[in-house]
Design a protein around this motif. Structure first.
Motif, PDB file in Angstrom:
ATOM      1  N   ILE A  27     -13.159  -7.762 -10.344  1.00 47.11           N
ATOM      2  CA  ILE A  27     -12.516  -8.284  -9.133  1.00 47.11           C
ATOM      3  C   ILE A  27     -11.159  -8.882  -9.500  1.00 47.11           C
ATOM      4  O   ILE A  27     -10.152  -8.589  -8.845  1.00 47.11           O
ATOM      5  CB  ILE A  27     -13.407  -9.343  -8.444  1.00 47.11           C
ATOM      6  CG1 ILE A  27     -14.601  -8.676  -7.758  1.00 47.11           C
ATOM      7  CG2 ILE A  27     -12.610 -10.169  -7.441  1.00 47.11           C
ATOM      8  CD1 ILE A  27     -15.674  -9.637  -7.264  1.00 47.11           C
ATOM      9  N   GLU A  28     -11.116  -9.704 -10.538  1.00 46.51           N
ATOM     10  CA  GLU A  28      -9.845 -10.311 -10.954  1.00 46.51           C
ATOM     11  C   GLU A  28      -8.825  -9.253 -11.355  1.00 46.51           C
ATOM     12  O   GLU A  28      -7.646  -9.358 -11.011  1.00 46.51           O
ATOM     13  CB  GLU A  28     -10.081 -11.287 -12.110  1.00 46.51           C
ATOM     14  CG  GLU A  28     -10.796 -12.546 -11.683  1.00 46.51           C
ATOM     15  CD  GLU A  28     -11.117 -13.476 -12.837  1.00 46.51           C
ATOM     16  OE1 GLU A  28     -10.996 -14.697 -12.629  1.00 46.51           O
ATOM     17  OE2 GLU A  28     -11.480 -13.008 -13.930  1.00 46.51           O
ATOM     18  N   SER A  29      -9.258  -8.209 -12.073  1.00 48.91           N
ATOM     19  CA  SER A  29      -8.346  -7.140 -12.493  1.00 48.91           C
ATOM     20  C   SER A  29      -7.760  -6.414 -11.296  1.00 48.91           C
ATOM     21  O   SER A  29      -6.551  -6.166 -11.234  1.00 48.91           O
ATOM     22  CB  SER A  29      -9.072  -6.129 -13.382  1.00 48.91           C
ATOM     23  OG  SER A  29      -9.472  -6.716 -14.583  1.00 48.91           O
ATOM     24  N   PHE A  30      -8.614  -6.064 -10.353  1.00 50.45           N
ATOM     25  CA  PHE A  30      -8.127  -5.333  -9.179  1.00 50.45           C
ATOM     26  C   PHE A  30      -7.222  -6.206  -8.304  1.00 50.45           C
ATOM     27  O   PHE A  30      -6.236  -5.724  -7.768  1.00 50.45           O
ATOM     28  CB  PHE A  30      -9.289  -4.763  -8.370  1.00 50.45           C
ATOM     29  CG  PHE A  30      -9.864  -3.506  -8.962  1.00 50.45           C
ATOM     30  CD1 PHE A  30      -9.079  -2.377  -9.135  1.00 50.45           C
ATOM     31  CD2 PHE A  30     -11.180  -3.445  -9.352  1.00 50.45           C
ATOM     32  CE1 PHE A  30      -9.594  -1.213  -9.682  1.00 50.45           C
ATOM     33  CE2 PHE A  30     -11.719  -2.288  -9.901  1.00 50.45           C
ATOM     34  CZ  PHE A  30     -10.913  -1.163 -10.067  1.00 50.45           C
ATOM     35  N   LEU A  31      -7.548  -7.470  -8.163  1.00 50.91           N
ATOM     36  CA  LEU A  31      -6.678  -8.359  -7.387  1.00 50.91           C
ATOM     37  C   LEU A  31      -5.318  -8.525  -8.070  1.00 50.91           C
ATOM     38  O   LEU A  31      -4.289  -8.578  -7.408  1.00 50.91           O
ATOM     39  CB  LEU A  31      -7.336  -9.713  -7.172  1.00 50.91           C
ATOM     40  CG  LEU A  31      -8.394  -9.722  -6.081  1.00 50.91           C
ATOM     41  CD1 LEU A  31      -9.208 -11.009  -6.127  1.00 50.91           C
ATOM     42  CD2 LEU A  31      -7.761  -9.534  -4.712  1.00 50.91           C
ATOM     43  N   GLN A  55      -5.608   2.299  -3.968  1.00 51.08           N
ATOM     44  CA  GLN A  55      -6.800   2.919  -3.390  1.00 51.08           C
ATOM     45  C   GLN A  55      -8.043   2.618  -4.231  1.00 51.08           C
ATOM     46  O   GLN A  55      -9.108   2.361  -3.684  1.00 51.08           O
ATOM     47  CB  GLN A  55      -6.586   4.426  -3.225  1.00 51.08           C
ATOM     48  CG  GLN A  55      -5.608   4.742  -2.110  1.00 51.08           C
ATOM     49  CD  GLN A  55      -5.212   6.210  -2.048  1.00 51.08           C
ATOM     50  OE1 GLN A  55      -5.129   6.898  -3.064  1.00 51.08           O
ATOM     51  NE2 GLN A  55      -4.934   6.677  -0.840  1.00 51.08           N
ATOM     52  N   ALA A  56      -7.915   2.626  -5.552  1.00 47.70           N
ATOM     53  CA  ALA A  56      -9.045   2.302  -6.420  1.00 47.70           C
ATOM     54  C   ALA A  56      -9.476   0.851  -6.223  1.00 47.70           C
ATOM     55  O   ALA A  56     -10.669   0.550  -6.148  1.00 47.70           O
ATOM     56  CB  ALA A  56      -8.688   2.553  -7.886  1.00 47.70           C
ATOM     57  N   ALA A  57      -8.501  -0.048  -6.127  1.00 51.19           N
ATOM     58  CA  ALA A  57      -8.822  -1.466  -5.910  1.00 51.19           C
ATOM     59  C   ALA A  57      -9.528  -1.662  -4.583  1.00 51.19           C
ATOM     60  O   ALA A  57     -10.541  -2.366  -4.502  1.00 51.19           O
ATOM     61  CB  ALA A  57      -7.548  -2.314  -5.971  1.00 51.19           C
ATOM     62  N   LEU A  58      -9.010  -1.048  -3.537  1.00 54.91           N
ATOM     63  CA  LEU A  58      -9.622  -1.200  -2.212  1.00 54.91           C
ATOM     64  C   LEU A  58     -11.026  -0.612  -2.187  1.00 54.91           C
ATOM     65  O   LEU A  58     -11.939  -1.188  -1.591  1.00 54.91           O
ATOM     66  CB  LEU A  58      -8.741  -0.548  -1.145  1.00 54.91           C
ATOM     67  CG  LEU A  58      -7.364  -1.179  -0.955  1.00 54.91           C
ATOM     68  CD1 LEU A  58      -6.553  -0.384   0.068  1.00 54.91           C
ATOM     69  CD2 LEU A  58      -7.449  -2.638  -0.543  1.00 54.91           C
ATOM     70  N   GLN A  59     -11.213   0.527  -2.845  1.00 51.92           N
ATOM     71  CA  GLN A  59     -12.539   1.143  -2.902  1.00 51.92           C
ATOM     72  C   GLN A  59     -13.522   0.249  -3.651  1.00 51.92           C
ATOM     73  O   GLN A  59     -14.662   0.080  -3.229  1.00 51.92           O
ATOM     74  CB  GLN A  59     -12.472   2.518  -3.586  1.00 51.92           C
ATOM     75  CG  GLN A  59     -13.816   3.191  -3.758  1.00 51.92           C
ATOM     76  CD  GLN A  59     -14.504   3.485  -2.444  1.00 51.92           C
ATOM     77  OE1 GLN A  59     -13.855   3.766  -1.435  1.00 51.92           O
ATOM     78  NE2 GLN A  59     -15.822   3.418  -2.423  1.00 51.92           N
ATOM     79  N   VAL A 108      -6.560  -7.413   4.407  1.00 51.62           N
ATOM     80  CA  VAL A 108      -5.749  -6.890   3.305  1.00 51.62           C
ATOM     81  C   VAL A 108      -5.886  -5.369   3.231  1.00 51.62           C
ATOM     82  O   VAL A 108      -4.897  -4.648   3.084  1.00 51.62           O
ATOM     83  CB  VAL A 108      -6.162  -7.557   1.971  1.00 51.62           C
ATOM     84  CG1 VAL A 108      -5.613  -6.809   0.765  1.00 51.62           C
ATOM     85  CG2 VAL A 108      -5.714  -9.012   1.943  1.00 51.62           C
ATOM     86  N   GLU A 109      -7.106  -4.884   3.369  1.00 49.83           N
ATOM     87  CA  GLU A 109      -7.330  -3.441   3.293  1.00 49.83           C
ATOM     88  C   GLU A 109      -6.592  -2.704   4.417  1.00 49.83           C
ATOM     89  O   GLU A 109      -5.954  -1.672   4.178  1.00 49.83           O
ATOM     90  CB  GLU A 109      -8.826  -3.115   3.355  1.00 49.83           C
ATOM     91  CG  GLU A 109      -9.100  -1.633   3.225  1.00 49.83           C
ATOM     92  CD  GLU A 109     -10.566  -1.288   3.107  1.00 49.83           C
ATOM     93  OE1 GLU A 109     -10.836  -0.126   2.784  1.00 49.83           O
ATOM     94  OE2 GLU A 109     -11.417  -2.158   3.341  1.00 49.83           O
ATOM     95  N   ARG A 110      -6.651  -3.242   5.619  1.00 45.84           N
ATOM     96  CA  ARG A 110      -5.920  -2.602   6.729  1.00 45.84           C
ATOM     97  C   ARG A 110      -4.417  -2.581   6.456  1.00 45.84           C
ATOM     98  O   ARG A 110      -3.752  -1.575   6.712  1.00 45.84           O
ATOM     99  CB  ARG A 110      -6.227  -3.315   8.043  1.00 45.84           C
ATOM    100  CG  ARG A 110      -7.618  -3.025   8.598  1.00 45.84           C
ATOM    101  CD  ARG A 110      -7.838  -3.611   9.987  1.00 45.84           C
ATOM    102  NE  ARG A 110      -7.765  -5.061  10.007  1.00 45.84           N
ATOM    103  CZ  ARG A 110      -8.769  -5.884   9.659  1.00 45.84           C
ATOM    104  NH1 ARG A 110      -9.918  -5.369   9.262  1.00 45.84           N
ATOM    105  NH2 ARG A 110      -8.615  -7.192   9.714  1.00 45.84           N
TER     106      ARG A 110
END
Length: 176
Positions: A27-31, A55-59, A108-110
């Protein structure tokens, strides 16, 4: 600059606390990636590499974040509530964090999805997206700190190895 996510350590399902900590690191890496992308890409469209990273982070948040919340709220938190009255307040706070993070993640995703589709992000949208992403990152940072210093520490103290193994087994079966 290439975006890289470190290899996921395999804590195994018999170590639910280790598995949840592994999830925290992802989670920390993707954020971090989302914050870097929005900060770096102000006033321009996303590169292909940035688009793939976003896209990878959102998925991950859509699937991994939801599983993480379910693992804690359906398995760990109820067992810990039964065994340790000292963590009630922290668990309530963490459950509230889950709800706030879920709502904020949707926003955030939207915003990122709209950016990916339109190809452009104006200065005000950039500021709002950076603000939302930074808030989500801070929320998770605070959440992770409380979990790892208080709740996980108490869980390993008050729950015996059989209870922890049972929680890990529940995590495994829910993932199939």
């Amino acid at each position: 600059m290439a975006f890289q996510i470190g290899a996921k350590p395999d804590s195994g399902f018999d170590d639910p606390i280790g598995m949840l900590k592994d999830c925290h690191r992802r989670i920390e890496s993707f954020l971090h990636i989302l914050c870097v992308v929005v900060d770096r890409a102000q006033g321009r469209s996303l590169t292909d590499e940035e688009r793939v990273a976003v896209q990878a982070a959102l998925q991950y948040f859509r699937t991994g974040g939801q599983r993480h919340t379910a693992d804690e709220e359906q398995s760990l938190f109820p067992r810990l509530r039964k065994s340790d009255a000292q963590v009630f307040e922290e668990i309530d706070r963490l459950e509230n964090d889950h709800r706030e993070a879920n709502d904020l993640h949707g926003s955030v995703e939207r915003s990122y999805s709209a950016w990916i589709q339109s190809g452009e992000l104006g200065p005000e949208e950039t500021r709002q997206l950076f603000s939302k992403t930074s808030r989500l990152k801070q929320l998770y940072s605070d959440h992770i700190h409380v979990e790892e210093t208080t709740v996980f520490a108490r869980a390993t103290q008050v729950l015996d190895r059989n209870a922890l193994t049972a929680i890990g087994t529940e995590f495994r079966f829910r993932r199939k």
